[in-house]
Scaffold this active site. Structure first.
Site, PDB file in Angstrom:
ATOM      1  N   TYR A  90      -4.640   3.899   8.107  1.00  0.00           N
ATOM      2  CA  TYR A  90      -6.009   3.374   8.205  1.00  0.00           C
ATOM      3  C   TYR A  90      -6.618   3.646   9.582  1.00  0.00           C
ATOM      4  O   TYR A  90      -6.548   4.766  10.067  1.00  0.00           O
ATOM      5  CB  TYR A  90      -6.045   1.865   7.885  1.00  0.00           C
TER       6      TYR A  90
ATOM      7  N   VAL B 297       1.178  -3.779   3.736  1.00  0.00           N
ATOM      8  CA  VAL B 297       1.192  -5.109   4.360  1.00  0.00           C
ATOM      9  C   VAL B 297       2.468  -5.916   4.063  1.00  0.00           C
ATOM     10  O   VAL B 297       2.636  -7.011   4.586  1.00  0.00           O
ATOM     11  CB  VAL B 297      -0.056  -5.965   4.023  1.00  0.00           C
TER      12      VAL B 297
ATOM     13  N   SER C  38       0.795  -1.237   0.000  1.00  0.00           N
ATOM     14  CA  SER C  38       0.000   0.000   0.000  1.00  0.00           C
ATOM     15  C   SER C  38       0.823   1.280   0.000  1.00  0.00           C
ATOM     16  O   SER C  38       0.248   2.362  -0.157  1.00  0.00           O
ATOM     17  CB  SER C  38      -0.954   0.026   1.195  1.00  0.00           C
TER      18      SER C  38
ATOM     19  N   LYS D 283       0.260   3.387  -2.903  1.00  0.00           N
ATOM     20  CA  LYS D 283      -0.907   4.301  -2.978  1.00  0.00           C
ATOM     21  C   LYS D 283      -0.475   5.766  -2.879  1.00  0.00           C
ATOM     22  O   LYS D 283      -1.138   6.657  -3.411  1.00  0.00           O
ATOM     23  CB  LYS D 283      -1.915   3.957  -1.880  1.00  0.00           C
TER      24      LYS D 283
ATOM     25  N   TYR E  57      -3.368  -2.291 -10.395  1.00  0.00           N
ATOM     26  CA  TYR E  57      -3.226  -2.059  -8.946  1.00  0.00           C
ATOM     27  C   TYR E  57      -2.332  -3.133  -8.302  1.00  0.00           C
ATOM     28  O   TYR E  57      -1.436  -2.819  -7.518  1.00  0.00           O
ATOM     29  CB  TYR E  57      -4.633  -2.055  -8.328  1.00  0.00           C
TER      30      TYR E  57
HETATM   31  N1  GLN Z   1      -2.183  -5.276  -2.042  1.00  0.00           N
HETATM   32  C1  GLN Z   1      -2.804  -5.144  -0.738  1.00  0.00           C
HETATM   33  C2  GLN Z   1      -4.308  -5.263  -0.856  1.00  0.00           C
HETATM   34  O1  GLN Z   1      -4.877  -4.831  -1.814  1.00  0.00           O
HETATM   35  C3  GLN Z   1      -2.405  -3.827  -0.141  1.00  0.00           C
HETATM   36  C4  GLN Z   1      -2.950  -3.634   1.249  1.00  0.00           C
HETATM   37  C5  GLN Z   1      -1.993  -2.960   2.192  1.00  0.00           C
HETATM   38  O2  GLN Z   1      -0.792  -2.911   1.986  1.00  0.00           O
HETATM   39  N2  GLN Z   1      -2.531  -2.489   3.300  1.00  0.00           N
HETATM   40  O3  GLN Z   1      -4.949  -5.769   0.019  1.00  0.00           O
END
Ligand code: GLN
Length: 304
Positions: free
Chosen positions: A240, A258, A64, A67, A189
């Protein structure tokens, strides 16, 4: 800054006992095989210096944290129009929760939860001829590392097990807030999330956010106003449903993934990245979070 390397080493050593208390991400099967006994940290400062300790040069799945960079790309292309399809408020929910999206008519709360990032990727798909290539080129340029690449095994694993993300994208489409093919955007993505970079790469790549949007050569990556806005979003939404706790304990804008990475920004001074693969219950790096708390405590730094 002279004692920075010493403080990094000390905080890393003090955090090592926390390894073993978390769990590596396994809902994307290709991420589950990682050696959990890894911990690294790197700082990139505005004089162009890099300080590091532990496993700071090992590439890991940025997940993430991507993002943040897709948001930068979309802001550059769309300007204010970006906010038509996504809000900028904390969700208070897990990063891949679906519940708000239905009650809020397919408009995601912010660009850093999965639904919001998928909407940003949808926007990029509409206006970029090669969004993935452009993202990789941007990351290579910002981190001064031409060898950054996508781990295709991880991307494929995520696509295979990405039912929740597909559900979010289709829900947005049902609410008329998704322009492109869902499959195409999900693929894009997943490839962003599967990019691998080290703590040093990510500290360097996020440095413009500590420098009012400019790279060290003075080139504007984004405007000062966009930089302010991204840092504000990092504080309120970057971790988050743990964003408040992160502000409370670390006190810097931050973004997690993650894969176990967390980047953080100390505006006007430096950017940093920590990495340790085991996650806490919220899906953020357990040891990484602790290391950042120790480090900002030891250096007595905070934006508050
Ligand atoms: N690729 C992961 C997902 O879409 C990214 C989530 C994350 O890093 N929090 O769930």
């Amino acid at each position: 800054m002279d004692n920075l390397s010493k403080v990094l080493n000390e905080t890393l050593q003090a955090t090592l006992p926390s390894i073993g208390k978390g769990q590596v991400a396994n809902y994307i099967p290709a991420l589950a095989n990682i050696n959990p006994n890894q911990l690294g940290v790197a700082i990139a400062d505005l004089d162009g210096k890099v300080f590091k300790a532990g496993d700071a040069d090992i590439p890991f799945s940025i997940q993430s944290i991507s993002k943040l960079f897709t948001l930068i790309q979309a802001m550059k292309i769309y300007g204010e129009a970006i906010w038509k399809g996504v809000r900028r408020d904390p969700s208070g929910l897990r990063f891949n929760s679906l519940v708000q999206l239905e009650s809020e008519h397919g408009i995601p709360r912010n660009p850093f939860i999965n639904a919001g990032a998928l909407k940003i990727c949808d926007q990029l798909e509409s206006r970029c001829s090669t969004p993935n290539f452009q993202l990789l080129s941007l990351l290579k340029e910002l981190s001064h590392n031409n060898s950054i690449k996508v781990n295709h095994r991880v991307a494929i694993s995520e696509i295979k097990h990405g039912a929740r993300n597909a559900a979010m994208a289709y829900l947005m489409k049902a609410f008329d807030n998704f322009e492109n093919s869902v499959e195409k955007v999900l693929e894009s993505y997943a490839h962003h999330c599967a990019i691998e970079m080290s703590c040093v790469d990510l500290a360097r790549a996020t440095l413009p956010l500590a420098n009012k949007g400019k790279t060290l050569t003075g080139k504007a990556l984004i405007t000062t106003k966009q930089c302010k806005r991204i840092n504000a979003l990092l504080v309120t939404c970057g971790l988050y449903d743990e964003a408040g706790e992160f502000a409370f304990r670390v006190g810097l804008p931050g973004k997690s993934g993650v894969g176990g990475g967390i980047v953080a920004i100390y505006p006007g001074k430096f950017s940093l990245c920590v990495w340790s693969p085991e996650l806490n219950k919220t899906g953020n790096s357990l040891a990484g979070f602790e290391l950042l708390e120790r480090l900002t405590g030891a250096l007595e730094i905070s934006i508050f």
